[in-house]
Design a protein around this motif. Structure first.
Motif, PDB file in Angstrom:
ATOM      1  N   GLU A  36     -19.670 -32.449 -42.760  1.00 19.95           N
ATOM      2  CA  GLU A  36     -19.141 -31.106 -42.527  1.00 19.95           C
ATOM      3  C   GLU A  36     -20.081 -30.298 -41.642  1.00 19.95           C
ATOM      4  O   GLU A  36     -19.640 -29.473 -40.831  1.00 19.95           O
ATOM      5  CB  GLU A  36     -18.919 -30.390 -43.854  1.00 19.95           C
ATOM      6  CG  GLU A  36     -17.779 -30.982 -44.692  1.00 19.95           C
ATOM      7  CD  GLU A  36     -17.557 -30.214 -45.980  1.00 19.95           C
ATOM      8  OE1 GLU A  36     -18.267 -29.204 -46.198  1.00 19.95           O
ATOM      9  OE2 GLU A  36     -16.675 -30.614 -46.764  1.00 19.95           O
ATOM     10  N   ALA A  39     -19.422 -31.169 -38.046  1.00 21.53           N
ATOM     11  CA  ALA A  39     -18.240 -30.461 -37.546  1.00 21.53           C
ATOM     12  C   ALA A  39     -18.573 -29.009 -37.233  1.00 21.53           C
ATOM     13  O   ALA A  39     -18.151 -28.463 -36.200  1.00 21.53           O
ATOM     14  CB  ALA A  39     -17.113 -30.549 -38.563  1.00 21.53           C
ATOM     15  N   HIS A  78     -12.875 -41.308 -39.423  1.00 22.16           N
ATOM     16  CA  HIS A  78     -12.366 -40.174 -40.191  1.00 22.16           C
ATOM     17  C   HIS A  78     -13.302 -38.975 -40.066  1.00 22.16           C
ATOM     18  O   HIS A  78     -12.848 -37.821 -39.916  1.00 22.16           O
ATOM     19  CB  HIS A  78     -12.200 -40.563 -41.660  1.00 22.16           C
ATOM     20  CG  HIS A  78     -11.764 -39.436 -42.537  1.00 22.16           C
ATOM     21  ND1 HIS A  78     -10.466 -38.964 -42.564  1.00 22.16           N
ATOM     22  CD2 HIS A  78     -12.468 -38.667 -43.420  1.00 22.16           C
ATOM     23  CE1 HIS A  78     -10.385 -37.960 -43.414  1.00 22.16           C
ATOM     24  NE2 HIS A  78     -11.576 -37.755 -43.949  1.00 22.16           N
ATOM     25  N   GLY A  79     -14.593 -39.233 -40.123  1.00 24.55           N
ATOM     26  CA  GLY A  79     -15.561 -38.142 -39.993  1.00 24.55           C
ATOM     27  C   GLY A  79     -15.472 -37.445 -38.649  1.00 24.55           C
ATOM     28  O   GLY A  79     -15.539 -36.211 -38.566  1.00 24.55           O
ATOM     29  N   ARG A  81     -12.837 -37.298 -36.782  1.00 16.92           N
ATOM     30  CA  ARG A  81     -11.586 -36.533 -36.745  1.00 16.92           C
ATOM     31  C   ARG A  81     -11.815 -35.112 -37.270  1.00 16.92           C
ATOM     32  O   ARG A  81     -11.273 -34.136 -36.737  1.00 16.92           O
ATOM     33  CB  ARG A  81     -10.507 -37.247 -37.568  1.00 16.92           C
ATOM     34  CG  ARG A  81      -9.271 -36.421 -37.841  1.00 16.92           C
ATOM     35  CD  ARG A  81      -8.584 -35.928 -36.574  1.00 16.92           C
ATOM     36  NE  ARG A  81      -7.778 -36.956 -35.947  1.00 16.92           N
ATOM     37  CZ  ARG A  81      -6.975 -36.727 -34.900  1.00 16.92           C
ATOM     38  NH1 ARG A  81      -6.863 -35.502 -34.405  1.00 16.92           N
ATOM     39  NH2 ARG A  81      -6.289 -37.710 -34.362  1.00 16.92           N
ATOM     40  N   THR A  82     -12.645 -34.974 -38.296  1.00 20.70           N
ATOM     41  CA  THR A  82     -12.977 -33.649 -38.816  1.00 20.70           C
ATOM     42  C   THR A  82     -13.669 -32.808 -37.738  1.00 20.70           C
ATOM     43  O   THR A  82     -13.405 -31.609 -37.596  1.00 20.70           O
ATOM     44  CB  THR A  82     -13.889 -33.766 -40.048  1.00 20.70           C
ATOM     45  OG1 THR A  82     -13.240 -34.566 -41.041  1.00 20.70           O
ATOM     46  CG2 THR A  82     -14.209 -32.408 -40.632  1.00 20.70           C
ATOM     47  N   ASP A  85     -11.105 -31.916 -34.828  1.00 16.38           N
ATOM     48  CA  ASP A  85     -10.180 -30.887 -35.299  1.00 16.38           C
ATOM     49  C   ASP A  85     -10.852 -29.511 -35.284  1.00 16.38           C
ATOM     50  O   ASP A  85     -10.231 -28.510 -34.895  1.00 16.38           O
ATOM     51  CB  ASP A  85      -9.693 -31.203 -36.714  1.00 16.38           C
ATOM     52  CG  ASP A  85      -8.645 -32.310 -36.751  1.00 16.38           C
ATOM     53  OD1 ASP A  85      -8.141 -32.695 -35.676  1.00 16.38           O
ATOM     54  OD2 ASP A  85      -8.344 -32.796 -37.859  1.00 16.38           O
ATOM     55  N   ALA A  86     -12.105 -29.463 -35.703  1.00 20.00           N
ATOM     56  CA  ALA A  86     -12.832 -28.188 -35.744  1.00 20.00           C
ATOM     57  C   ALA A  86     -13.057 -27.632 -34.343  1.00 20.00           C
ATOM     58  O   ALA A  86     -12.936 -26.427 -34.107  1.00 20.00           O
ATOM     59  CB  ALA A  86     -14.164 -28.371 -36.469  1.00 20.00           C
TER      60      ALA A  86
END
Length: 379
Positions: A36, A39, A78-79, A81-82, A85-86
């Motif tokens: 997180e 991101a 997947h990480g 993608r976070t 997206d941000a």
């Protein structure tokens, strides 16, 4: 009028300005998976026309430094993608830099502790990588002696890049940048000093650049050339990369070969501020003549130097590196003439958590107003 803050069409990807956030390794992910905080870090800097991520190892074999997030597993995809997206939620554009370090690695972080790979067997000296020391603790160690990739393994590495690029698109990246700079694997093949091969990937300039061009072509076929950028560092001297006999000719050959391909861009990383190795006079103009696509320049730029470079017409976009660490709002600061914050070099690498990473605040314009009012009151 400032050209730096004008929009730019990057092969169909619209950029809000000509400022690029350069790729910077930060060694911030203990599990080699974006978090997180990753991101948040990139989203904070989304006002850049284009963000290029830190180098993302395409395999365990391609890794040379601990705690660098890769792009070769489902969890990593997947990480990322976070992250994308941000960035997109803030209106930004982001390319993934795909990375294989070659000989710049150590057996302690290689699969089964085997030797790292390269074009040949010449080790890098007078430099270090971030791996495990003899005591088992993370720290700087000398790179291990490499082994030469077999002919079939070279082709396999190309496919490793393709697989990672497909993951990048699945993760929502706007494109990828092939890391062919800074003394890593592709530089090792281009150098006649390091490439002592006798197969189709060694010997002549044409053969030594074959690996790079085959990989570029495979990436373009897989995800489209408009989504593929290439970073090179002509005459670079990082990590024990020495001059070689036909260096100038080799780089002009690469420029001409890349010009024959419809790519997103070529990213030139000039390194005199890092290594004191000077690019020969006239090289930038010659490269621009040989390669007519979008050119990004990186290497010690501030706003004034960037504006001057764009006015010369030899480059289309300007990349900023270290200044982005402490200034997530670098575009706004440069556009408005606001002061730049200074970063703490002790937190550049390896610190786990927000310190020196996501805790640098954006500039508060009211600070300027307070200062101006104070000046008026004392006048």
């Amino acid at each position: 009028m400032s050209k730096l803050f004008t929009p730019y069409d990057l092969s169909g990807t619209p950029l809000a300005n000509r400022v690029v956030m350069a790729p910077m390794t930060r060694t911030r992910t203990p599990e080699n998976i974006p978090t997180e905080l990753t991101a948040l870090y990139y989203a904070q800097r989304a006002s850049a026309g284009l963000i290029i991520t830190e180098g993302l190892p395409i395999t365990d074999e391609g890794r040379g430094y601990l705690y660098t997030p890769g792009l070769y597993t489902d969890e990593q995809t997947h990480g990322w993608r976070t992250v994308t997206d941000a960035v997109h939620a803030k209106g930004g554009k982001i390319f993934a830099q795909l990375w294989h370090v070659g000989r710049m690695s150590h057996v302690s972080i290689q699969p089964d502790n085997i030797a790292p790979v390269s074009a040949g067997e010449v080790p890098a000296t007078r430099t270090t990588v971030y791996a495990f020391t003899e005591s088992g603790q993370p720290g700087p160690v000398a790179p291990s002696v490499p082994r030469a990739l077999t002919t079939n393994e070279v082709r396999r590495v190309t496919q490793d890049f393709v697989a990672s690029a497909r993951r990048a698109i699945a993760a929502g990246f706007d494109g990828i940048e092939l890391m062919a700079a800074n003394a890593f694997l592709f530089d090792q093949f281009l150098s006649s000093e390091l490439n002592t091969r006798t197969d189709i990937y060694g010997g002549s300039i044409e053969n030594r650049q074959r690996f790079l061009l085959e990989t570029v072509d495979a990436l373009a076929e897989a995800i489209g050339g408009a989504r593929v950028g290439v970073r090179v560092s002509p005459f670079g001297r990082l990590y024990d990369l020495k001059p070689f006999a036909d260096e100038a000719e080799a780089w002009m050959s690469v420029a001409s070969a890349l010009n024959e391909r419809d790519l997103a861009y070529v990213h030139l990383n000039y390194q005199p501020t890092i290594t004191a190795a000077l690019v020969p006079a006239g090289f930038s103009a010659a490269f621009r003549k040989a390669y007519r696509g979008t050119l990004i320049a990186a290497g010690g730029f501030d706003r004034e130097l960037a504006e001057a470079e764009l006015a010369k017409g030899e480059h289309d976009l300007i990349a900023f590196g270290t200044s982005y660490i402490a200034n997530p709002d670098l575009v706004e600061r440069m556009r408005n003439g606001w002061p730049l914050a200074q970063s703490d070099p002790s937190t550049f690498y390896g610190v786990i958590g927000a310190k020196g990473y996501t805790d640098y605040p954006a500039f508060d314009p009211t600070d300027v107003m307070v200062h101006q009012n104070a000046v008026k009151e004392t006048a």
